[in-house]
Every structure is written in C-alpha cells, then in structure tokens.
Design an enzyme around this catalytic site. Structure first.
Site, mmCIF file in Angstrom:
data_model
loop_
_atom_site.group_PDB
_atom_site.id
_atom_site.type_symbol
_atom_site.label_atom_id
_atom_site.label_comp_id
_atom_site.label_asym_id
_atom_site.label_seq_id
_atom_site.Cartn_x
_atom_site.Cartn_y
_atom_site.Cartn_z
ATOM 1 N N GLU A 1 0.814 -1.219 0.000
ATOM 2 C CA GLU A 1 0.000 0.000 0.000
ATOM 3 C C GLU A 1 0.847 1.269 0.000
ATOM 4 O O GLU A 1 0.459 2.295 0.542
ATOM 5 C CB GLU A 1 -0.951 0.014 1.216
ATOM 6 C CG GLU A 1 -1.809 -1.227 1.363
ATOM 7 C CD GLU A 1 -2.957 -1.307 0.370
ATOM 8 O OE1 GLU A 1 -3.063 -0.394 -0.464
ATOM 9 O OE2 GLU A 1 -3.717 -2.289 0.428
ATOM 10 N N LEU A 2 2.016 1.179 -0.607
ATOM 11 C CA LEU A 2 2.971 2.297 -0.654
ATOM 12 C C LEU A 2 3.294 2.838 0.739
ATOM 13 O O LEU A 2 3.519 4.047 0.903
ATOM 14 C CB LEU A 2 2.469 3.435 -1.555
ATOM 15 C CG LEU A 2 2.275 3.131 -3.038
ATOM 16 C CD1 LEU A 2 2.270 4.421 -3.845
ATOM 17 C CD2 LEU A 2 3.337 2.200 -3.597
#
Lengths: 460, 407
Positions: free
Chosen positions: B144-145
């Site tokens: 999710e970065l």
C-alpha cells in the site's frame, strides 16, 4: 399547528418502550413549538408503576361522576393537566394532558386484561384504587369508576371502545389541526375523532400484532390495526422493518407510510465507572426486557449454554418479567446452567442504571422488534450491544454486533468475542456511544411535523 | 521532457471463511470464494487488460512500457484458479517493455512489526518473480505504498536502486511529485513519487459523472501530461490494476481510454513512456524527500489509519506478530503458511471503522458486514493457530526431554 395526540402510555405510568417514545417525541415537538393535547388512559397504578407518584396536580379539574345522564352528554369526564405543572419544568410548555380513567395497559392480552379486572373486583387492588381516588380528590371504588366512564369494559374490546368514546368527548372541547394516534388501542378513538372533527388522522405504529403474537394473531386486534391503518391519511412506522409489515400484511399503499426512527434522551454528565472490585473477574451478559415470546428469551439461554462450553467466568442476567419468565427459569435449570443464569424480576429506575453499570455486554435476541429502545439505553451507558437483525434499531446502529435471532451459535460466538477481547469492547463502546448521541428526538419530531404538514389543511 | 511511468498493483487476498469460536479444524480460508472472485476478476480485468497491454506494446514497438507489482498471494491464486493469467503475464514479460517490482510476498505490514519476517517475504517474492518471469526486480514498493525514511534505508541495504511511494502533499509542500528525489542524506537510492492527482483521475474519478472533467478522454488526459513539460521529468501513474474492468467497469469506456492513451501521449514529441528503473537511470534527483513518519497511498489521510486506526486492528496485528517465534520454532510448514496468509493487509483493512457509517470504498471491498465481524473472525482463527503452535511446542519439548530419551 395543534395536535390532538392519542396515546396509552406516558411516564411515569409506563411499562415499555411506547411510553418512552411518546415522552421523547412529545417533548421534542413541544420544544419545536407545536401545541399538543395528549389524551391518555391513566392506568390503575399497577405493579410496574406503583413506585412513582404523579408530580404536581395543581391544575387537576376534578371529573364529575355521571349519575343521571348518559356519558355522551356529559362535560369533562377526564382530568386536565398542563405539561409544566405535571413535569415541573418548561420542556412541556406546549403540552396539556387529558387523562381517561381506564384499565388499558399496553402489551395487554385479553387474558391479562381479565386478570386485572378480576383483581379489581376482588378488591385486591383496593390500595391502588384508593391512591387513584386521592388524585381525583374523591373516594373511588369500582362502581364510581364504572359510572364515570359509562362502564368499565368487560373485555378489552369494550375498553378500547370506551376510550374512543371519551376521547371523542374531549376532542369536542379542543381545537386542533391533526389527530395523531399511537398504536392499535387508540386507533378506534383516532378514527372517531377524525370522522367527527373532519381533521386528518396520522397513525403511528410502534408495534404490530405480528410482532407481539407471531403468526398466532388476535383477529380482533388485527382488524382494528387494519382499520386504523387504512382510515389514516398517513402512517408513521418506527422502522423499515415495521413499514414492510404494514405494507405486506395490512396492504397499506406504499406512498402512505413514512419511517420515523425513535431516538433517545441525551444524558447529562458522565456515567460513573463500575463499582466492581478488581478481584472479581466475572463477566456479566445482560438481557433486559419483557420475558415474552417476542423478545426471544429462549435464544438467550441457548446461547448462554454454548458460551459456557468455552468459558467459565461469566454470568447471564435476565432482567424483566413476562409470561415466559417461569419457563425460562425451568429451561436454564434443565440445561444445567441454572447457577449461571440469574433472574432479577422487573427492574425500575436506579436498578436499571445499576444493572447497566455492572454489565459487560447487552444482548437483545428479539424475534421481532419493531424498533427496540433498550440497546440505545445500553450504548448510552457505555455497554456494547448484540442485537438481532430482526429489529428496527439495527437499521440505525452500525456500531453494534448483529445476529439472526435463531442463530444461537453465532450469538454465542459474538458473546465470547466481546468478553474475551477488550479491544473489541472498547471500539464498540467508543463508536457506539458516539453514534447514539447522533440520534435525537428533535429530528424525529421534525419528521413527524413534516408528516402533519403534508396532511393538514392549514399551513403551520 | 515528460516521461509517463505506469505501475499497476495486482493483488488478491486469501479471504477467511466464517470461523466461529466453536470451530476446531484448520481450514481457515474460503477457497470457494477466493476462487470465484479470482476467476471473476480475471475475466473482467486481468485477462482483457493484459491482452490490451500486449496489443499496445506491439503496436507502439517498444515505445509503450509498463511496470507491475504482483503479490505472491495473487500469483498463488492465479496458479490454482486461473493459470491462463500467469501465461499472459509471462507473455508481457517477454516483450522487454515490462518491469516487475519487488514487494512482500504476502502483501503484509511486516515492515512495521518484524524486519526479519519482512526480509524473508521480500526474498520469497523476488525468487518467485525470477522463477516465473526471469527478472530480478530492482525497484521496491512496500504494501500500500507504506513508506518512511527507514524503508529507503532498508531498500538501499538490500540492493534496490529505487523505492516507489506516495507523493503526499503534506511532505512535498510546494514541490512537485514529477521529479526524482532521494531520502535525506542518501545518494544511492531514488524515490519515485506517485502523482496522485493524475493517477486518481483515472483510478477513481474516471466514471464519476459529477466530476467537471467527465468524460475523461485520452486526448484530454494527454494534454495534462504534456503540461508537465518544462516543470517536471516524469509523471508517475500508480494504481490498482483492477481499475481496468473491476473498479471502473468496461462500459465506462476505461479500456477504450487506455487503448488510445499511448498514441495521444506520444503525439507530443517531448513525451515518452519509461519503466521505473529507466526513470532512475535517466534523471537526476532534484532534492530530498524527508519522511520521518509513515505514509501510504490510502484514503485522504495518506497514513496507516486504514490498517492501524483502532484498538481492534492494533490488537490483531500485535497478537499476530507476537506469534512469530512460536510459528517458526514449530517447524511446521502448514502453520507457517497459514500464519503468513493471515498477515495480508486486507484482513486489517476490513476491521477499519473509519467512515464505516458512511459506507464508501472500504465497504465495497469488504466481505464482512461490519469491521467487528471481521475482527471476531480473525481472532477466532488466530486463537486456533495459537493452539496449534502450543501443541507443536509441547511436542518438540517432549522430543528434547532427556528423561524421555530412553523410551
């Protein structure tokens, strides 16, 4: 806008959610500036309400017993009370109360009505009658009561008709724009008043016969409900669940039925922490409500049995009374969990607050619950709740655990989870309490007023 | 110069079955549902999108390039439920115009809880990509970065030359995400920042008819890309691959949009497409991107609150990672695999109470009726797994017990 409201329960004479709802709604409407005349049959103080005294009776106009005339020709048969005098504050400044002496009580069956009547005749309710007499400023006995109201009905049907007759008389002395009747006992009155005055009728449905009796409905009650729902210009249902019953079981046109959710009074101050000692790590799971078929008490006990298979330090408390209470005590004993299931009987006032403070979890396994106010009360007291999906309140609560009432395995699964995982309890409590605070009677009152406006001839 | 850098995230979690406190078996995952969803999304998104990308790469003869990050869990599901997706990815890998990024095998939050587990999962993932597509990833993206300076430091030491992360406004300030950056005081690793405005125009707003720019055409979007010329080097368009056909249904025109985008972008002589590692090799960093706290690409907050926003989530994660030593000591590959599948971030996303009442994107991806149900289910599974670890522990203790040696 002036409203003639027909109800059958109002604090302090109250045995269930209907009175609470009427109270909240009426108060909020009054604060919105709506004028209300509230007609209610004051019940003979019974075991549920004998602990409360009617506050301030300064403006009571003593009813005149009828002797030689037919009751219809008579002037005030009911007493009149102003809101502020009754509740000692200004919140009900636009409300006046008219009461009709009657045996009507909500959630009543023909049998229980006959029982009360029999009690009355035997004189075992003499004490209560005397108390009522004091309020009326004269000695009362069965005979004088019968005279006053024409007659005490010999059955529930007559009683409902008698209430209608007197409400009609009261309505002649009042000016109003809309008639608003709460639940079936007041529907005949609502129809009569509306027909006589030509004013539009709004009926409010807090519970249907199918909720109270399942499929085994009382035809007479059903007929009265149906008549009221069809005669009314608008119907207010307390949830979509109830609205769907009204549409499917009573064939009421869809456009006529509006949903107005119930709410809860805001509580001032903060809730005191539990008085439990640290050593006692026993958890308490609470059932609170009438112990009747509608409330699903047997599912609570079945779930308790399942929970006790996997954990030990938990007690199940059933607070309330009802026709299934005995059977439930037996059931718990049969299942071998009698020592883990406690029955408190009917709780009132401070005892209710105290039991909420002790509880770790509240469960409402209702088979059919048009709305369900108790979960809101629990959340307001910082108690997480498990509610049945077959309840109107589950339409407004997100931060509650929901189960099908018959799914005792899942109910037990969720009970165990809440008791075992403090973070779950904490999150439910935090969000639930916040969510409950967003439900306000003001919004409900505004919705009702909107309904009035849609039917009333005069603009507000 | 405006180089468009596409990176698509491909992921599916192993959803849990309804597991009650009374269940005793060790089948935690809903294989029926996982297969059904995997096949459905393959049909609506992965297969048609892969075919489209292949067509575009062929049509533009090496000028159109894209990067993917495929999680280990989605690869496992493709293998089991729709192997044809793997072969289309394989065909894409053969074109030379596709780059695969590295991430944790199980799309986990392990960076926050256990560096050891985290490193093992990244290695597993690298190996899997190597085996399937013959590529050694050299750009890293965390689940999710999720990013802060420590992620960059770790990635540098692990031999990566770049990390992709969110171009968060509160960190960038006046600066633009359309350049390469370095972490503070580091010169050996580069950061590619997501241009969330342009990315979200495609990923979220594409079909929104209330959006003033609707309908979004390839011509219009290319104009926005071209506007970057003179004030940026690269336009990083990072999004879920499921945007094509799943989040944005086919009838919104998303496939048609994508089909025309390369030719429209390339119409401007200064534009081109680049892979993340090419961007790193081509441009010089313009400054430092200093992220002392955790950021991510989720929600408006761009933080961890979607997975770690309430007491249930932090409790579940804490309990899960506390089990690491016991799981690994057990030596039981099934226990290890189950434990790792439980680490997938989606399980914690389902427990999010943020916006729960409003009902939005969180609800759409949620197989549960409520965050509470998902927590209860997860904890029941975890409880069972703990039990298995205890049994394994007892068994090994008995094996080691010298008093039992003579038996």
């Amino acid at each position: 806008m002036k409203v003639l409201m027909l109800g059958w329960e109002f604090p302090p004479f109250i045995s269930g959610g209907l009175g609470t709802a009427c109270y909240g709604l009426t108060r909020a409407m009054s604060q919105c500036g709506t004028e209300i005349v509230f007609v209610l049959p004051r019940p003979i103080p019974n075991e549920y309400s004998s602990h409360v005294k009617m506050a301030g009776s300064g403006t009571v106009s003593v009813p005149v017993p009828v002797s030689s005339h037919a009751p219809e020709e008579d002037s005030p048969i009911a007493e009149q009370l102003s809101g502020p005098a009754l509740f000692g504050n200004t919140e009900f400044s636009h409300v006046s109360f008219r009461t009709v002496p009657s045996l009507i009580q909500p959630y009543q069956t023909e049998e229980s009505y006959q029982e009360t009547l029999a009690k009355l005749r035997e004189g075992s309710a003499g004490e209560a009658l005397k108390k009522l007499g004091e309020q009326f400023g004269q000695a009362l006995n069965i005979e004088s009561l019968e005279q006053m109201g024409g007659n005490y009905g010999n059955d529930l049907y007559q009683e409902v008709q008698r209430y209608a007759r007197i409400a009609t008389l009261i309505s002649r002395e009042e000016e109003f724009d809309v008639v608003h009747a709460h639940d079936w006992m007041t529907y005949p009155a609502g129809i009569a008043v509306s027909a006589l005055s030509g004013k539009p009728l709004v009926v409010h449905i807090h519970s249907t016969e199918f909720d109270r009796s399942g499929e085994d409905v009382n035809q007479m009650v059903y007929d009265i409900e149906r008549q009221g729902l069809h005669y009314a210009d608008k119907v207010i249902a307390v949830s979509h669940l109830t609205r769907n019953i009204v549409l499917s079981r009573y064939s009421v046109p869809e456009s006529k039925v509006t949903v107005v959710y119930n709410a809860i009074e805001r509580q001032g101050g903060f809730v005191k922490s539990t008085a439990r000692s640290i050593e006692n790590d026993e958890k308490i799971v609470l059932f609170l409500g009438r112990i009747t078929m509608q409330k699903g008490p047997e599912y609570f006990i079945a779930a308790a049995k399942k929970v006790l298979e996997v954990m030990d330090n938990v007690k199940f408390v059933m607070a309330g009374s009802g026709d299934m209470a005995r059977r439930m005590i037996e059931l718990a004993a049969e299942m071998g969990i009698g020592h883990k299931v406690l029955f408190t009987g009917f709780l009132r006032g401070n005892d209710v607050d105290r039991i909420f403070r002790m509880a770790d979890l509240f469960v409402m396994p209702s088979v059919s619950e048009p709305f369900g106010l108790v979960p809101l009360e629990a959340l307001r007291n910082d108690v997480p709740v498990i509610i049945s999906k077959q309840s109107g309140v589950s339409e407004v609560l997100n931060h509650a655990l929901k189960v099908d009432f018959w799914d005792v395995n899942e109910m037990a699964n969720k009970i165990v989870a809440v008791l075992r995982h403090p973070p779950l309890q904490e999150t439910l409590r935090e969000h639930g309490n916040f969510e409950v605070r967003k439900l306000s009677w003001e919004d409900a009152a505004k919705d009702c007023i909107e309904v009035y406006e849609s039917v009333a001839a005069v603009p507000v | 110069m405006a180089s468009v850098c596409f990176y698509f995230q491909v992921h599916q979690p192993n959803r849990l079955r309804r597991y009650s406190v009374f269940d005793k078996d060790h089948n935690y995952f809903d294989d029926y549902k996982n297969a059904k969803i995997c096949r459905k999304v393959a049909g609506k998104c992965y297969l048609p999108a892969n075919r489209l990308m292949l067509k575009l790469i062929e049509r533009h003869q090496g000028q159109f390039k894209i990067a993917y990050s495929l999680t280990g869990t989605v690869l496992d599901q493709f293998e089991a439920f729709s192997p044809e997706v793997i072969s289309t990815f394989h065909a894409l890998a053969q074109t030379g115009c596709v780059e695969f990024l590295a991430e944790t095998y199980y799309h986990s939050l392990s960076f926050l809880y256990s560096k050891e587990e985290f490193t093992e999962q990244v290695e597993m993932h690298k190996k899997r990509i190597m085996d399937l597509f013959g590529q050694e990833p050299n750009v890293f993206r965390d689940t999710e970065l999720i990013y802060n300076n420590d992620v960059a430091t770790w990635a540098k030491e692990a031999g990566f030359k770049g990390v992709v992360c969110e171009g968060a406004d509160h960190i960038l300030g006046y600066r633009s995400p359309n350049f390469l950056y370095t972490p503070p005081g580091e010169n050996d690793i580069r950061l590619l920042l997501k241009n969330y405005r342009l990315s979200d125009d495609i990923a979220f707003r594409f079909s929104n008819q209330d959006w003033p720019e609707w309908p979004l055409t390839a011509t219009k979007f290319s104009k926005w890309v071209s506007n970057v010329n003179g004030c940026g080097h690269t336009v990083n368009l990072f999004m879920d691959y499921e945007t094509f056909g799943e989040h944005q249904w086919e009838d919104t025109g998303i496939f048609k949009f994508m089909e025309h985008l390369p030719q429209e972008v390339l119409r401007h002589p200064d534009n081109n497409f680049m892979l993340p590692s090419e961007v790193i090799d081509t441009f010089d960093p313009v400054g430092e991107y200093d992220v002392p706290w955790m950021t991510s690409w989720a929600d408006v907050e761009r933080d961890l609150s979607a997975w770690l926003g309430n007491a249930m989530q932090s409790n579940a994660l804490h309990e899960l990672y506390q089990l690491e030593k016991k799981v690994k000591d057990s030596g039981d590959p099934d226990i290890l695999s189950d434990w790792r599948k439980l680490q997938t971030s989606d399980h914690f996303y389902y427990m999010c109470t943020k916006w729960f009442a409003d009902g939005d994107v969180h609800k759409y991806f949620n197989p549960y009726d409520s965050p509470y149900d998902s927590y209860i289910n997860f904890m029941n599974v975890l409880d069972n797994l703990q039990g298995r670890c205890r049994i394994a522990e007892r068994e090994t203790a008995e094996l080691k017990d010298p008093s039992l040696e003579h038996v």
